[in-house]
Design an enzyme around this catalytic site. Sequence first.
Site, short mmCIF file in Angstrom:
data_model
loop_
_atom_site.label_atom_id
_atom_site.label_comp_id
_atom_site.label_asym_id
_atom_site.label_seq_id
_atom_site.Cartn_x
_atom_site.Cartn_y
_atom_site.Cartn_z
N THR A 112 0.86 -1.19 0.00
CA THR A 112 0.00 0.00 0.00
C THR A 112 0.89 1.24 0.00
O THR A 112 2.03 1.19 0.46
CB THR A 112 -0.93 0.04 1.23
N HIS A 113 0.34 2.35 -0.52
CA HIS A 113 1.12 3.58 -0.59
C HIS A 113 0.21 4.76 -0.30
O HIS A 113 -0.91 4.83 -0.82
CB HIS A 113 1.74 3.75 -1.98
#
Length: 201
Positions: A112-113
């Site tokens: 995830t970012h």
Amino acid sequence: MLKLVVLISGSGTNLQALLEALEASQATPNPIAARVVAIGADSPRANLAFADELGIPAFIVNPADYDSRASWGDALLEAVQQHQPDLTVLSGFMRLVPPRFVAALAPALLNTHPAYLPEFPGAHAVRDALAAGATQTGATIMIVDNGVDTGPIIDQVRILIEPDDHETTLHNRIKVAERKLLIDTVRGIADGTINLEEITA
């Protein structure tokens, strides 16, 4: 049942939310057919306490114990593969994994970012969005490749930046979105509505 290994570097709040969601779903008509079989970390400072509390195997592979990034990556890969996961998730894991690690696990290797990629890649995405004067940012879940946040995108969501936002308030809102993306993606992979091979084709 989809088997997950999750790698963390810090407090593990996204992982904790995933574990809670997996447990809560079991009491619903549509449970998520997935379980976390191991939790790994790159530092003894990472929060592995709840792994002990839940009886989930945990391991630490510290880069300081290895003479190169490649040898650390090989040791990390060996530790992950001991648990034979169907999916490996980098959840707040703050190191780039080496190419051999990616080659062995992708496309079943997710991250995830805290930005709407390709906007604001890298380790300081929230700070960078604020410094750029952006009015919106987002959260993304992607398949890991050998670049810096350049892998195929699975899903992402926009998040407005409020006039009084600072790094902590904005990041906290993004984390809520990241957790939902992660949970929804794990569910989709488990029930077959998300096909990682098709995304990378």
